[in-house]
Design a protein around this motif. Structure first.
Motif, short mmCIF file in Angstrom:
data_model
loop_
_atom_site.label_atom_id
_atom_site.label_comp_id
_atom_site.label_asym_id
_atom_site.label_seq_id
_atom_site.Cartn_x
_atom_site.Cartn_y
_atom_site.Cartn_z
N SER A 40 32.80 -2.83 -9.55
CA SER A 40 32.88 -1.63 -8.73
C SER A 40 31.68 -1.44 -7.82
O SER A 40 31.74 -0.68 -6.85
N ASN A 46 36.80 1.97 -7.40
CA ASN A 46 37.63 0.77 -7.49
C ASN A 46 38.41 0.58 -6.19
O ASN A 46 39.60 0.85 -6.11
N ASP A 70 42.49 -6.52 -14.25
CA ASP A 70 41.46 -5.47 -14.23
C ASP A 70 40.91 -5.26 -15.62
O ASP A 70 41.66 -5.08 -16.59
#
Length: 340
Positions: A40, A46, A70
């Motif tokens: 991030s 995100n 993810d």
């Protein structure tokens, strides 16, 4: 070497590529409720997500497989034919879809263009629960027609994550390392070439500021480690971009195809060797069976003398085994005393 390269090139060009041959790519996310990931950056937003899309316009009239990765999880969906058409119509009730291959190509373009044009190619990600992830894509067809589609993905087990996402990362690291070593060899060879020119007096540099020091790998490693902090910050802010840029995707695809080529080559060699060894084994087994069959048909009941001789032979064998056992026990005792 050239023959092998040509055969691989032909193999790669003719191989019907599947989901497992598709390299991952990075997409830009407009909205997401996913928890912050290690990729991030400092903003903890995100805005990027890694996905592995495979659009196949030829199978079942058109189909796709897609996975999103993810935080150590993989979310996957596969859809084709009538089911795909029904979902297209559900999210685009005013549109008709007579040509699914064109629609699949448009979906692919939205994913690819989301990084360079996030406004015209929007992607929204929503994690419904631990097992369900929906990814909505929106784009303009022909410049003015709004197109919407939603991937409804379910979480897959860790093996899927490792077999696809992790494997691609490892392949990319290994290939980049191999290329780095090859570049170092080239640089060192160039240094030797320049040294030879200088020693012969045939090389004289006109612009002195272009002079360079001979390349030394140890010095190079030390200098790069001293600059690690700045490069580390860049890596943290652009991790996925650096890992899965165009060059990285090409390296990964080459590795995946070469792995497939190697597996099939070994499989064919194994099949040939197996087929070549089967015939002698069958012949030998037939040859062995024939005497056994002859022995069984020609065998006669033992008479008294033969039976007595057989009993003596068994007794001798048993006595020999007993003596061997006693000898082994005595040797074991001696060894124990020796170690005590």
């Amino acid at each position: 070497m050239s023959t092998s390269a040509e055969s691989f090139k032909t193999f790669a060009a003719n191989l019907p590529k599947t989901f497992s041959h598709q390299p991952c790519m990075v997409i830009h996310v407009s909205q997401s409720n996913l928890p912050p990931s290690p990729w991030s950056g400092n903003t903890n937003r995100n805005t990027q997500l890694c996905c592995q899309p495979h659009f196949d316009p030829k199978t079942n009239g058109g189909q796709y497989e897609i996975a999103f990765y993810d935080n150590g999880y993989a979310y996957y969906e596969e859809l084709a034919g009538t089911r795909l058409l029904r979902r297209l119509e559900r999210f685009n009730p005013r549109m008709e879809f007579p040509d699914l291959p064109k629609v699949l190509n448009a979906m692919k373009q939205i994913l690819e263009n989301s990084v360079v044009d996030p406004t015209g190619n929007q992607i929204n990600v929503k994690l419904l629960n631990d097992d369900e992830l929906v990814v909505e894509i929106k784009g303009l067809l022909q410049g003015s027609i709004l197109f919407t589609y939603v991937f409804e993905c379910r979480r897959r087990e860790g093996e899927f994550y490792e077999a696809n996402y992790v494997r691609q990362i490892v392949y990319c690291l290994a290939e980049r390392k191999s290329r780095e070593l090859e570049l170092i060899k080239i640089i060192q060879a160039k240094d030797k070439e320049l040294d030879d020119y200088r020693s012969q007096g045939t090389c004289q540099l006109q612009r002195s500021w272009l002079a360079t020091q001979p390349f030394d790998k140890d010095d190079f490693d030390k200098s790069t480690s001293q600059q690690a902090q700045q490069r580390h910050d860049d890596v943290l802010l652009h991790t996925l971009d650096l890992a899965f840029d165009r060059e990285g995707q090409q390296l990964i695809e080459d590795c995946l195809l070469r792995n497939e080529y190697r597996k099939r080559a070994h499989s064919s060699q194994g099949g040939n060797s197996a087929s070549s060894t089967k015939t002698p084994k069958t012949t030998n087994s037939l040859q062995k069976r024939t005497p056994n069959r002859q022995q069984s048909t020609s065998s006669q009941p033992l008479n008294d003398e033969e039976a007595a001789a057989e009993r003596r032979r068994h007794a001798e064998l048993e006595e020999r085994l007993r003596l061997d056992k006693e000898r082994d026990e005595q040797m074991a005792k001696k060894k124990k005393k020796k170690f005590v």
